[in-house]
Design a protein around this motif. Structure first.
Motif, mmCIF file in Angstrom:
data_model
loop_
_atom_site.group_PDB
_atom_site.id
_atom_site.type_symbol
_atom_site.label_atom_id
_atom_site.label_comp_id
_atom_site.label_asym_id
_atom_site.label_seq_id
_atom_site.Cartn_x
_atom_site.Cartn_y
_atom_site.Cartn_z
ATOM 1 N N ASN A 1 -25.298 -11.519 70.310
ATOM 2 C CA ASN A 1 -25.106 -11.687 71.761
ATOM 3 C C ASN A 1 -24.192 -12.894 71.983
ATOM 4 N N THR A 2 -24.092 -13.359 73.241
ATOM 5 C CA THR A 2 -23.121 -14.442 73.519
ATOM 6 C C THR A 2 -23.722 -15.848 73.301
ATOM 7 N N LEU A 3 -25.019 -15.921 73.057
ATOM 8 C CA LEU A 3 -25.666 -17.246 73.004
ATOM 9 C C LEU A 3 -25.153 -18.189 71.908
ATOM 10 N N PRO A 4 -24.811 -17.701 70.710
ATOM 11 C CA PRO A 4 -24.368 -18.652 69.670
ATOM 12 C C PRO A 4 -22.965 -19.217 69.870
ATOM 13 N N MET B 1 -14.725 -20.224 88.749
ATOM 14 C CA MET B 1 -15.128 -18.873 89.168
ATOM 15 C C MET B 1 -16.634 -18.762 88.872
ATOM 16 N N GLY B 2 -17.412 -18.319 89.870
ATOM 17 C CA GLY B 2 -18.840 -18.107 89.639
ATOM 18 C C GLY B 2 -19.077 -16.752 88.979
ATOM 19 N N HIS B 3 -20.284 -16.528 88.503
ATOM 20 C CA HIS B 3 -20.621 -15.247 87.851
ATOM 21 C C HIS B 3 -22.099 -14.980 88.119
ATOM 22 N N ILE B 4 -22.376 -13.941 88.913
ATOM 23 C CA ILE B 4 -23.766 -13.627 89.260
ATOM 24 C C ILE B 4 -24.054 -12.139 89.060
ATOM 25 N N GLY B 5 -25.327 -11.774 89.256
ATOM 26 C CA GLY B 5 -25.772 -10.399 88.982
ATOM 27 C C GLY B 5 -26.323 -10.398 87.572
ATOM 28 N N LEU B 6 -25.774 -9.544 86.723
ATOM 29 C CA LEU B 6 -26.173 -9.559 85.315
ATOM 30 C C LEU B 6 -25.438 -10.711 84.632
ATOM 31 N N THR C 1 -28.403 -15.359 80.174
ATOM 32 C CA THR C 1 -29.842 -15.473 80.475
ATOM 33 C C THR C 1 -30.508 -14.101 80.366
ATOM 34 N N ILE C 2 -30.030 -13.328 79.407
ATOM 35 C CA ILE C 2 -30.468 -11.943 79.275
ATOM 36 C C ILE C 2 -31.974 -11.835 79.007
ATOM 37 N N PHE D 1 -30.081 -5.952 79.274
ATOM 38 C CA PHE D 1 -28.827 -5.623 79.965
ATOM 39 C C PHE D 1 -29.104 -4.514 80.976
ATOM 40 N N LYS D 2 -29.473 -4.849 82.196
ATOM 41 C CA LYS D 2 -29.702 -3.815 83.199
ATOM 42 C C LYS D 2 -29.198 -4.229 84.583
ATOM 43 N N VAL D 3 -29.010 -3.219 85.405
ATOM 44 C CA VAL D 3 -28.498 -3.459 86.766
ATOM 45 C C VAL D 3 -29.417 -4.437 87.494
#
Ligand code: KIV
Length: 278
Positions: free
Chosen positions: A58-61, A138-143, A147-148, A154-156
């Motif tokens: 995943n993206t954490l590392p 730039m912000g990033h919200i939703g999924l 913080t998965i 990974f869901k809507v």
């Protein structure tokens, strides 16, 4: 075409002019060069590189050093697009000081034009601090993939009224904090439409429907170069994996059969010179 380097202000002007914004991820020089040549307005050096390029689960590392290394390659390739460096997990959530210093590294070392980070009202003060330091955010919200585990996979997001309201409030908080635009990931299209109508700054959607001011895709998804996990919203425009595999197999076969290299791919020396060589 007379092209100039795109700035965050121009991205914001596109919303006012009703022009759609196109954004793609890139992680290296050749990809950035082609996206820039295609006229893509925003190139994101996404922390998705952890999965698509570095092979992490995943993206954490993903580290700041890895992000800077790839951002440098992208900024060398793209002359016109606005380049955004994606702040990796734990590079901004620890303190405002860490956030400013790491955002600053994207600008000073990576030559990026802006940064992106995940989160809504909870990161408002951090966004404010980075913007105050002179760095567009730039912000990033939703999924939000970083913080998965909190989101349960990974869901809507925003499927019920309360969750949808929180996403709208998060978007307003980011605008209030000074974000120059907001990325909306995997939320119902009608919620993305409401946010897009309510914000003055542009929204860029991925899995957020047609009404966003712009769209973004992970380049490895759209090129068919990553199939470990393909979200519903990732449209594949070409299957490069298949083409690359065929090319690798053909090369191997030709080397084994000695049909490559041919005369055309080889260098020659004058016969007279050759005769002098022991
Ligand atoms: O890291 C990334 O690629 C992203 C996508 C949502 C575009 O943030």
């Amino acid at each position: 075409m007379d092209r100039k380097k795109i700035t965050p202000l121009e991205i914001q002007a596109m919303k006012k002019q009703g022009k759609k914004i196109t954004m793609l991820t890139a992680y290296d020089y050749p990809m950035a060069l082609l996206e820039d040549r295609a006229g893509i307005e925003i190139i994101l050096v996404g922390d998705s590189l952890g999965m698509t390029v570095l092979g992490y689960e995943n993206t954490l590392p993903v580290t700041m050093d890895e992000m800077i290394h790839h951002t440098k390659a992208v900024t060398r390739g793209a002359k016109y697009a606005l380049i955004i460096g994606d702040m990796p997990f734990m590079s901004y959530n620890t303190s405002e000081r860490d956030a400013i210093l790491n955002a600053g590294r994207f600008m000073k070392e990576g030559a990026a034009d802006a940064v992106k980070l995940e989160g809504g009202a909870g990161v408002k003060e951090i966004v404010k601090a980075i913007v105050k330091a002179g760095i567009p955010v730039m912000g990033h919200i939703g999924l939000t993939p970083q913080t998965i585990s909190m989101l349960g996979g990974f869901k809507v997001q925003g499927k019920d009224a309360q969750a949808a309201q929180k996403i709208i409030d998060d978007a307003l908080s980011l605008e209030d904090a000074g974000a120059f635009s907001v990325l909306l990931e995997a939320i119902p299209a009608p919620i993305a439409k409401r946010i897009t109508e309510r914000l003055k700054v542009p929204t860029v959607g991925i899995g957020a429907g047609i009404h966003c001011d712009g769209q973004v895709l992970v380049v490895h998804d759209m090129l068919g170069l990553f199939d470990r996990f393909t979200p519903k919203f990732a449209k594949r425009y070409v299957n490069l994996s298949e083409l690359m595999l065929k090319a690798f197999e053909s090369y191997r076969e030709e080397v084994l059969k000695e049909t490559f290299p041919t005369d055309q791919h080889s260098f020659h020396i004058d016969e007279k010179e050759l005769s002098k060589v022991k």
